[in-house]
Design a protein around this motif. Structure first.
Motif, mmCIF file in Angstrom:
data_model
loop_
_atom_site.group_PDB
_atom_site.id
_atom_site.type_symbol
_atom_site.label_atom_id
_atom_site.label_comp_id
_atom_site.label_asym_id
_atom_site.label_seq_id
_atom_site.Cartn_x
_atom_site.Cartn_y
_atom_site.Cartn_z
ATOM 1 N N GLU A 128 0.840 -1.190 0.000
ATOM 2 C CA GLU A 128 0.000 0.000 0.000
ATOM 3 C C GLU A 128 0.880 1.246 0.000
ATOM 4 O OE1 GLU A 128 -3.414 1.572 2.989
ATOM 5 O OE2 GLU A 128 -3.493 -0.494 2.294
ATOM 6 N N LYS A 129 0.522 2.235 -0.816
ATOM 7 C CA LYS A 129 1.300 3.474 -0.857
ATOM 8 C C LYS A 129 0.395 4.625 -0.456
ATOM 9 C CE LYS A 129 4.198 1.647 -4.449
ATOM 10 N NZ LYS A 129 3.458 0.572 -5.055
ATOM 11 N N PRO A 130 0.776 5.455 0.551
ATOM 12 C CA PRO A 130 1.984 5.269 1.350
ATOM 13 C C PRO A 130 1.816 4.134 2.345
ATOM 14 C CG PRO A 130 0.708 7.089 2.213
ATOM 15 C CD PRO A 130 -0.029 6.603 1.000
ATOM 16 N N TRP A 131 2.948 3.595 2.764
ATOM 17 C CA TRP A 131 2.981 2.517 3.758
ATOM 18 C C TRP A 131 2.161 2.954 4.967
ATOM 19 C CZ3 TRP A 131 4.731 0.641 8.496
ATOM 20 C CH2 TRP A 131 5.028 -0.734 8.510
ATOM 21 N N PRO A 132 1.192 2.147 5.431
ATOM 22 C CA PRO A 132 0.230 2.655 6.428
ATOM 23 C C PRO A 132 0.782 2.748 7.857
ATOM 24 C CG PRO A 132 -0.302 0.408 5.844
ATOM 25 C CD PRO A 132 0.865 0.785 4.996
ATOM 26 N N TYR A 133 1.999 3.294 8.021
ATOM 27 C CA TYR A 133 2.556 3.378 9.379
ATOM 28 C C TYR A 133 1.811 4.391 10.241
ATOM 29 C CZ TYR A 133 4.817 7.639 7.761
ATOM 30 O OH TYR A 133 5.028 8.889 7.264
ATOM 31 N N ARG A 134 1.217 5.411 9.591
ATOM 32 C CA ARG A 134 0.456 6.405 10.353
ATOM 33 C C ARG A 134 -0.707 5.767 11.100
ATOM 34 N NH1 ARG A 134 0.824 11.843 7.660
ATOM 35 N NH2 ARG A 134 2.452 11.453 6.142
ATOM 36 N N TYR A 135 -1.003 4.596 10.687
ATOM 37 C CA TYR A 135 -2.159 3.893 11.207
ATOM 38 C C TYR A 135 -1.837 3.216 12.535
ATOM 39 C CZ TYR A 135 -6.475 1.287 10.437
ATOM 40 O OH TYR A 135 -7.727 0.776 10.528
ATOM 41 N N LEU A 136 -0.529 3.074 12.835
ATOM 42 C CA LEU A 136 -0.137 2.308 14.015
ATOM 43 C C LEU A 136 -0.719 2.839 15.331
ATOM 44 C CD1 LEU A 136 3.512 1.308 13.078
ATOM 45 C CD2 LEU A 136 1.608 -0.228 13.487
ATOM 46 N N PRO A 137 -0.751 4.192 15.558
ATOM 47 C CA PRO A 137 -1.327 4.648 16.830
ATOM 48 C C PRO A 137 -2.778 4.199 17.023
ATOM 49 C CG PRO A 137 -0.135 6.420 15.767
ATOM 50 C CD PRO A 137 -0.154 5.288 14.797
ATOM 51 N N GLU A 138 -3.569 4.212 15.945
ATOM 52 C CA GLU A 138 -4.963 3.774 16.092
ATOM 53 C C GLU A 138 -5.019 2.277 16.424
ATOM 54 O OE1 GLU A 138 -7.580 4.415 12.756
ATOM 55 O OE2 GLU A 138 -9.346 3.858 13.949
ATOM 56 N N ILE A 139 -4.160 1.517 15.765
ATOM 57 C CA ILE A 139 -4.102 0.083 16.054
ATOM 58 C C ILE A 139 -3.731 -0.143 17.521
ATOM 59 C CG2 ILE A 139 -2.885 -2.074 15.577
ATOM 60 C CD1 ILE A 139 -2.613 -1.256 12.723
ATOM 61 N N GLN A 140 -2.746 0.627 17.983
ATOM 62 C CA GLN A 140 -2.296 0.464 19.359
ATOM 63 C C GLN A 140 -3.435 0.753 20.332
ATOM 64 O OE1 GLN A 140 0.582 3.312 20.686
ATOM 65 N NE2 GLN A 140 0.342 2.558 22.782
ATOM 66 N N GLU A 141 -4.144 1.866 20.060
ATOM 67 C CA GLU A 141 -5.243 2.258 20.944
ATOM 68 C C GLU A 141 -6.299 1.152 21.024
ATOM 69 O OE1 GLU A 141 -8.674 5.559 20.609
ATOM 70 O OE2 GLU A 141 -6.715 6.167 19.846
ATOM 71 N N ARG A 142 -6.647 0.610 19.860
ATOM 72 C CA ARG A 142 -7.668 -0.433 19.817
ATOM 73 C C ARG A 142 -7.182 -1.737 20.450
ATOM 74 N NH1 ARG A 142 -12.902 0.680 19.016
ATOM 75 N NH2 ARG A 142 -13.096 2.519 17.690
ATOM 76 N N LEU A 143 -5.891 -2.008 20.310
ATOM 77 C CA LEU A 143 -5.347 -3.219 20.916
ATOM 78 C C LEU A 143 -5.381 -3.121 22.435
ATOM 79 C CD1 LEU A 143 -2.223 -4.586 19.048
ATOM 80 C CD2 LEU A 143 -4.222 -5.842 19.817
ATOM 81 N N VAL A 144 -5.032 -1.923 22.947
ATOM 82 C CA VAL A 144 -5.080 -1.727 24.398
ATOM 83 C C VAL A 144 -6.508 -1.929 24.881
ATOM 84 C CG1 VAL A 144 -4.829 -0.027 26.231
ATOM 85 C CG2 VAL A 144 -3.047 -0.261 24.515
ATOM 86 N N GLU A 145 -7.468 -1.396 24.128
ATOM 87 C CA GLU A 145 -8.868 -1.596 24.497
ATOM 88 C C GLU A 145 -9.214 -3.089 24.515
ATOM 89 O OE1 GLU A 145 -12.482 0.829 22.920
ATOM 90 O OE2 GLU A 145 -12.469 -1.032 21.805
ATOM 91 N N THR A 146 -8.728 -3.808 23.515
ATOM 92 C CA THR A 146 -8.974 -5.254 23.432
ATOM 93 C C THR A 146 -8.453 -5.968 24.681
ATOM 94 O OG1 THR A 146 -8.658 -5.080 21.047
ATOM 95 C CG2 THR A 146 -8.594 -7.288 21.994
ATOM 96 N N ILE A 147 -7.211 -5.625 25.062
ATOM 97 C CA ILE A 147 -6.615 -6.290 26.223
ATOM 98 C C ILE A 147 -7.359 -5.907 27.495
ATOM 99 C CG2 ILE A 147 -4.503 -6.483 27.591
ATOM 100 C CD1 ILE A 147 -2.991 -5.989 24.914
ATOM 101 N N LYS A 148 -7.777 -4.639 27.563
ATOM 102 C CA LYS A 148 -8.539 -4.209 28.739
ATOM 103 C C LYS A 148 -9.843 -4.990 28.866
ATOM 104 C CE LYS A 148 -6.965 0.515 29.509
ATOM 105 N NZ LYS A 148 -7.267 1.950 29.354
ATOM 106 N N ILE A 149 -10.539 -5.172 27.744
ATOM 107 C CA ILE A 149 -11.790 -5.939 27.781
ATOM 108 C C ILE A 149 -11.515 -7.346 28.323
ATOM 109 C CG2 ILE A 149 -13.599 -7.013 26.379
ATOM 110 C CD1 ILE A 149 -13.364 -4.673 24.443
ATOM 111 N N ALA A 150 -10.473 -7.978 27.768
ATOM 112 C CA ALA A 150 -10.168 -9.358 28.172
ATOM 113 C C ALA A 150 -9.797 -9.430 29.652
ATOM 114 C CB ALA A 150 -9.031 -9.918 27.318
ATOM 115 N N LEU A 151 -8.976 -8.466 30.095
ATOM 116 C CA LEU A 151 -8.493 -8.490 31.468
ATOM 117 C C LEU A 151 -9.625 -8.227 32.459
ATOM 118 C CD1 LEU A 151 -5.806 -8.858 32.905
ATOM 119 C CD2 LEU A 151 -5.480 -6.398 32.830
#
Lengths: 261, 271
Positions: A55-78
């Motif tokens: 994908e151009k541009p490489w979707p690195y800008r997307y990482l903060p959103e992924i991180q935020e959602r992943l933290v939410e995922t772990i919080k739900i599980a925990l």
């Protein structure tokens, strides 16, 4: 050499029945080796498109959103793991033959637990999403139910197999049911309880990662969105990062469990 | 170490040695739980208010679903439930076969290469951790929606757990017996055929049966993303026709309960 053949004739009949069921299943599901082989180029092309650098541009800008959602995922599980497993603790008093106040209560409770365990977690999550609205809340509630069911059952099973000596001693000294549970049983099953909690946590993390597919919060929500918008690079990136994190948590937790029990 | 929770569940309750349970460790556990609770609820859009607001909604939905369910929907539910069972059966069978080489490679006592079992177990854990719903979505994109995508997702995902259970079981085979066979001139394949297979086969079958239980549940969910089975109906009716959803749910509960029951009975006979 073994004196008995590994396959008695009854085994052959069972095998024939299983093969019959599998052929019938292949017809019912439209599964065939031919269709699979035909689909291989298509699958290859799809997986190539998932590579984020396509994908151009490489979707690195997307990482903060992924991180935020992943933290939410772990919080739900925990959160679900802690709440669900704490709730399950007092219920050994009805879920265990040696501690339940009577045969009827025990059977009713065991029946209820079995019933609870038959409802698939994501089905429950999608029903709760309809009631509570989209977001992490329905996912959290579904996982609390699930954790409760798993831990309550495994814990009760374990309590039934503990050394009865300390319990008999407490009964002999005039102790009550509660005394037996708290002083004779719980200390014996504490490591198992922690292990079951970790086990539930592992499953919860895995399920929480896909809860979003039914609108119940977490990383799955942006995954589903990007799949529907055909943002292949984003999809690939989410899958890779989520998988790495889930795998890491799972490995650490499994290792901890192996140290415990 | 080798008796994981999965293996214990697959085999059913058994009398076991008792733990000693340190009080300090339990104290640490409680402290950790409280910390986890505090952190995990921070920033999560969850409030008591929202829960209280939703509860009457839950009550209403449950009433609409079951008082009474849409009995006329039963034939449709039965038809799709059969597809779910077929997805689970075929997926489990594929995994039970494909897991065999993985199980053999990941077992510590069948190879002299020290790294191989470790690599095999890591690979199996990776397969096990990859969610089957995401697999299903990928197969749908590649092969089109329908139960076949579900079969492949279940089949691939299940290799992880079944392979791990296989490997752990092979590791408990008595090493002396294998060495005796090898010493009497048996080839490695003969050692496997006569030393390992007869002993592990019943347990392998019960692992597959146990995984079938789990896969029936999974196959009811797959339809939520378009991979066939009864979940397709949930996806279609949810929020639209609650009595029909109630009928679907009843179908799932009865089927899963029955499969669990029969599978547990069969596994008890195998053990």
């Amino acid at each position: 050499m073994p004196s008995k053949p590994p396959f008695p004739w009854r085994g052959w009949i069972a095998a024939a029945i299983v093969v019959g069921i599998l052929f019938w299943s292949a017809r019912g599901t439209g599964a065939s080796v031919g269709a699979f082989v035909e689909g291989i180029p298509e699958m290859g092309a799809y997986f190539r498109k998932l590579v984020p650098s396509q994908e151009k541009p490489w979707p690195y800008r997307y990482l903060p959103e992924i991180q935020e959602r992943l933290v939410e995922t772990i919080k739900i599980a925990l959160a679900a793991t802690v709440v669900g497993s704490l709730f399950s603790l007092p219920f050994v008093l009805v879920g265990t033959r040696t501690l339940a106040p009577g045969r009827l209560v025990y059977n009713l409770w065991r029946g209820f637990l079995n019933l609870l365990r038959t409802i698939p977690d994501l089905v429950l999550a999608s029903l709760l999403a309809a009631a509570f609205g989209l977001g992490p809340l329905p996912g959290l509630l579904a996982l609390i139910f699930f954790t409760f069911g798993v831990v309550a059952k495994l814990l009760s099973d374990t309590v039934e197999t503990v050394d009865p000596g300390p319990m008999e001693a407490i009964t002999a000294a005039g102790g009550t049911r509660l005394h037996r549970a708290v002083f004779a049983t719980l200390p014996q099953v504490a490591p198992d309880y922690v292990a079951y909690t970790l086990y539930a946590f592992e499953i919860n993390v895995r399920v929480a990662a896909v809860l979003g597919l039914v609108g119940a919060g977490g990383i799955g929500q942006i995954l589903y969105r990007d799949i529907n918008f055909f943002r292949y690079g984003h999809v690939g990136l989410i899958i890779a990062v989520t998988f790495a994190v889930v795998f890491l948590i799972d490995s650490v937790s499994t290792w901890l469990r192996s140290k415990l029990v | 170490m080798s008796s994981s929770v999965e293996a214990a569940e697959a085999k059913g309750p058994q009398i076991r040695r008792t733990g000693t349970g340190g009080r300090i460790r339990f104290g640490i556990y409680v402290a950790l739980s409280l910390a986890a609770l505090a952190w995990s609820f921070s920033g999560l859009e969850v409030s008591g208010e929202r829960i209280l607001k939703g509860l009457p909604q839950v009550g209403q939905i449950v009433r609409q679903m079951f008082l009474p369910p849409n009995w006329a929907y039963f034939p449709k539910v039965a038809q799709e439930m059969v597809v779910s069972l077929q997805i689970a059966a075929l997926g489990t069978a594929i995994a039970a076969v494909l897991a065999l080489p993985f199980g053999v490679l990941a077992a510590r006592n069948l190879t002299r290469l020290a790294g191989l079992p470790f690599a095999g177990k890591v690979l199996l854990n990776m397969i096990r951790t990859f969610p089957e719903l995401i697999l299903a979505l990928m197969f749908i994109r590649a092969l089109g929606p329908g139960p076949f995508a579900g079969v492949l997702a279940v089949g691939f995902h299940s290799i992880g757990m079944i392979g791990k259970l296989y490997a752990e079981r092979i590791e408990t085979v008595d090493k002396a017996a294998l060495e005796a066979l090898a010493a009497s001139g048996a080839s490695p394949i003969e050692v496997f055929r006569y030393g390992v297979v007869p002993e592990v086969l019943p347990d392998f079958l019960s692992f597959a049966l146990y995984r079938f239980d789990l896969n029936v549940r999974a196959a009811t969910v797959l339809g939520l993303v378009g991979a066939g089975g009864v979940g397709t109906l949930i996806q279609f009716q949810i929020g639209r026709d609650w009595p029909s959803v109630g009928m679907i749910l009843l179908g799932i509960i009865v089927t899963v309960g029955l499969v669990d029951f029969v599978s547990a009975k069969l596994r008890a006979r195998l053990a």
